[in-house]
Design an enzyme around this catalytic site. Structure first.
Site, short mmCIF file in Angstrom:
data_model
loop_
_atom_site.label_atom_id
_atom_site.label_comp_id
_atom_site.label_asym_id
_atom_site.label_seq_id
_atom_site.Cartn_x
_atom_site.Cartn_y
_atom_site.Cartn_z
N HIS A 21 46.21 12.49 17.97
CA HIS A 21 47.18 11.74 17.17
C HIS A 21 46.85 10.25 17.31
O HIS A 21 45.87 9.88 17.98
CB HIS A 21 48.61 12.06 17.61
CG HIS A 21 48.84 11.90 19.09
ND1 HIS A 21 48.69 10.70 19.75
CD2 HIS A 21 49.16 12.81 20.05
CE1 HIS A 21 48.96 10.86 21.03
NE2 HIS A 21 49.22 12.13 21.25
N GLY A 69 47.95 7.97 19.09
CA GLY A 69 47.82 7.49 20.47
C GLY A 69 46.38 7.62 20.95
O GLY A 69 45.77 6.66 21.42
N HIS A 70 45.84 8.84 20.78
CA HIS A 70 44.44 9.06 21.17
C HIS A 70 43.51 8.14 20.36
O HIS A 70 42.55 7.57 20.89
CB HIS A 70 44.01 10.50 20.88
CG HIS A 70 44.82 11.55 21.56
ND1 HIS A 70 45.64 12.42 20.88
CD2 HIS A 70 44.91 11.89 22.87
CE1 HIS A 70 46.20 13.25 21.75
NE2 HIS A 70 45.78 12.96 22.95
N GLN A 103 45.13 21.91 35.01
CA GLN A 103 46.21 20.95 35.20
C GLN A 103 47.54 21.43 34.62
O GLN A 103 48.53 20.71 34.63
CB GLN A 103 45.84 19.57 34.66
CG GLN A 103 45.78 19.47 33.15
CD GLN A 103 45.21 18.13 32.70
OE1 GLN A 103 44.02 17.87 32.86
NE2 GLN A 103 46.06 17.25 32.20
N ASP A 118 50.93 7.97 30.07
CA ASP A 118 50.83 8.81 31.27
C ASP A 118 50.59 7.90 32.48
O ASP A 118 49.50 7.90 33.07
CB ASP A 118 49.71 9.84 31.08
CG ASP A 118 50.02 10.77 29.93
OD1 ASP A 118 50.75 11.74 30.14
OD2 ASP A 118 49.56 10.51 28.80
N VAL A 172 51.54 4.31 21.95
CA VAL A 172 51.77 4.28 20.51
C VAL A 172 53.01 5.15 20.22
O VAL A 172 53.14 6.24 20.77
CB VAL A 172 50.55 4.82 19.73
CG1 VAL A 172 50.83 4.83 18.23
CG2 VAL A 172 49.33 3.96 20.04
N SER A 230 52.99 12.29 21.16
CA SER A 230 52.48 13.28 22.11
C SER A 230 52.04 14.49 21.31
O SER A 230 52.66 14.83 20.30
CB SER A 230 53.59 13.68 23.09
OG SER A 230 53.27 14.92 23.70
N SER A 231 50.98 15.14 21.78
CA SER A 231 50.52 16.35 21.09
C SER A 231 51.63 17.40 21.08
O SER A 231 51.67 18.27 20.21
CB SER A 231 49.29 16.93 21.79
OG SER A 231 48.26 15.97 21.80
P1 AMP Z 1 46.20 13.99 26.40
O1 AMP Z 1 45.40 14.58 25.29
O2 AMP Z 1 47.67 14.16 26.24
O3 AMP Z 1 45.69 14.36 27.76
O4 AMP Z 1 45.98 12.42 26.29
C1 AMP Z 1 44.71 11.86 26.33
C2 AMP Z 1 44.82 10.38 26.54
O5 AMP Z 1 45.58 9.81 25.48
C3 AMP Z 1 45.57 10.05 27.85
O6 AMP Z 1 44.94 8.94 28.46
C4 AMP Z 1 46.94 9.71 27.36
O7 AMP Z 1 47.64 8.83 28.20
C5 AMP Z 1 46.64 9.06 26.02
N1 AMP Z 1 47.82 9.11 25.15
C6 AMP Z 1 48.59 10.19 24.88
N2 AMP Z 1 49.64 9.84 24.10
C7 AMP Z 1 49.52 8.51 23.89
C8 AMP Z 1 50.29 7.55 23.16
N3 AMP Z 1 51.41 7.89 22.51
N4 AMP Z 1 49.88 6.27 23.17
C9 AMP Z 1 48.75 5.90 23.83
N5 AMP Z 1 47.99 6.75 24.53
C10 AMP Z 1 48.36 8.04 24.56
#
Ligand code: AMP
Length: 289
Positions: free
Chosen positions: A38, A40-41, A65, A156, A182, A191-192
């Protein structure tokens, strides 16, 4: 398609692809993700694009995890789309290994970040295996890719603190870049897992952000007592019918609780909204009033 980028499936393939860039002393940025990308990523990938010569995004739903099998089962998967989005955001390559590739038969090594930072809050609720799983996969990714910079989200925050510890303690030659959270227009952190929220739960989910904002507003009026700030956040969440799983004001690196806001501190929150567990945080800075 114009943004089609290669996908490496094995550590060997990936090393082969990165070798010329390492040889040419190009800077390499790594954005580790669990997929279902999304904005954020994508913000992390865009930041990496600005700073590095070569950007690799990893997409690996790391089973070690997850403390909850149903959560892993439900977690959204969208690899094809992820590769497309990563390419559009500026990644040069996606590393998407299988579980077998990452944890082959006989795999028996674990990286354990211990102590308060890993054992409190997320570490207490999800159990110690959660951050062991995070530290182990991140250490593996660092070893395979040898990035100059690795990009993580502030969303996170405890994960960031654990990975900082890992990098310092094991003398890993990688710089961590932490990018801001974001959010949706109403403030919900992307968030996913958000796609799993029902329409009614999606409305309530904004409570985490609303709680954090209520505490931040009190800081701006001069309030410094953690108890008062936590009370304001708790009440704002309750008004939206959400009860926190935890809510704490902590030092950003150690995650030790603070009683009085004298230095910038992190207000961290987790809540179960329907089937989905959400986390969020805000940095409260006493210099803001
Ligand atoms: P994940 O796929 O949830 O493990 O997230 C991968 C990376 O993206 C991690 O470093 C998260 O902290 C970051 N991330 C997830 N959601 C957001 C967001 N809303 N804004 C910024 N970074 C994010």
């Amino acid at each position: 398609m114009s943004n089609e980028i290669p996908v490496a499936r094995t550590a060997g393939e990936l090393r082969k692809a990165l070798d010329p860039h390492h040889q040419a002393a190009k800077s390499i940025g790594l954005v580790p993700t669990m997929g279902a990308l999304h904005e954020g990523h994508l913000s992390l990938i865009r930041r990496a694009r600005q700073q590095c010569d070569f950007v690799a995004a990893s997409v690996f739903l790391n089973p070690s995890q997850f403390n909850n099998a149903a959560d892993l089962e439900r977690y959204p998967r969208a690899e094809e789309k992820d590769v497309e989005l990563a390419g559009e955001a500026g990644a040069n390559l996606v590393f998407a290994p299988s579980v077998q590739e990452v944890y082959p038969r006989g795999f028996a090594t674990q990286i354990r970040v211990t102590g308060f930072v890993a054992e409190t809050l997320e570490g207490a609720i999800r159990g110690p295996e959660h951050f062991y799983g995070v530290a182990t996969i991140v250490a593996k990714l660092f070893n395979i890719l040898m990035p100059d910079v690795a990009y993580f989200g502030q969303k996170d925050a405890q994960q960031v603190a654990v990975i900082r510890r890992l990098v310092v303690d094991l003398d890993l030659a990688v710089r961590l870049e932490v990018c801001p959270t974001v959010r949706e227009p109403d403030g919900l952190a992307l968030s996913s897992r958000n796609v799993q929220l029902s329409a009614a739960d999606r409305e309530r989910a904004v409570a985490l952000h609303v709680g954090l904002a209520a505490a931040a507003a009190m800081v701006a009026t001069g309030e410094r007592s953690a108890e008062a700030l936590l009370g304001a956040a708790r009440e704002a969440m309750q008004n939206l019918d959400v009860v926190q799983e935890y809510l704490a004001l902590v030092e950003p690196d150690s995650f030790r609780e603070v009683q009085k806001l004298e230095q910038p501190a992190l207000l961290v929150v987790a809540a179960q909204i329907g089937q989905v567990r959400l986390i969020d945080n805000a940095l409260l800075d006493p210099a803001t009033s």
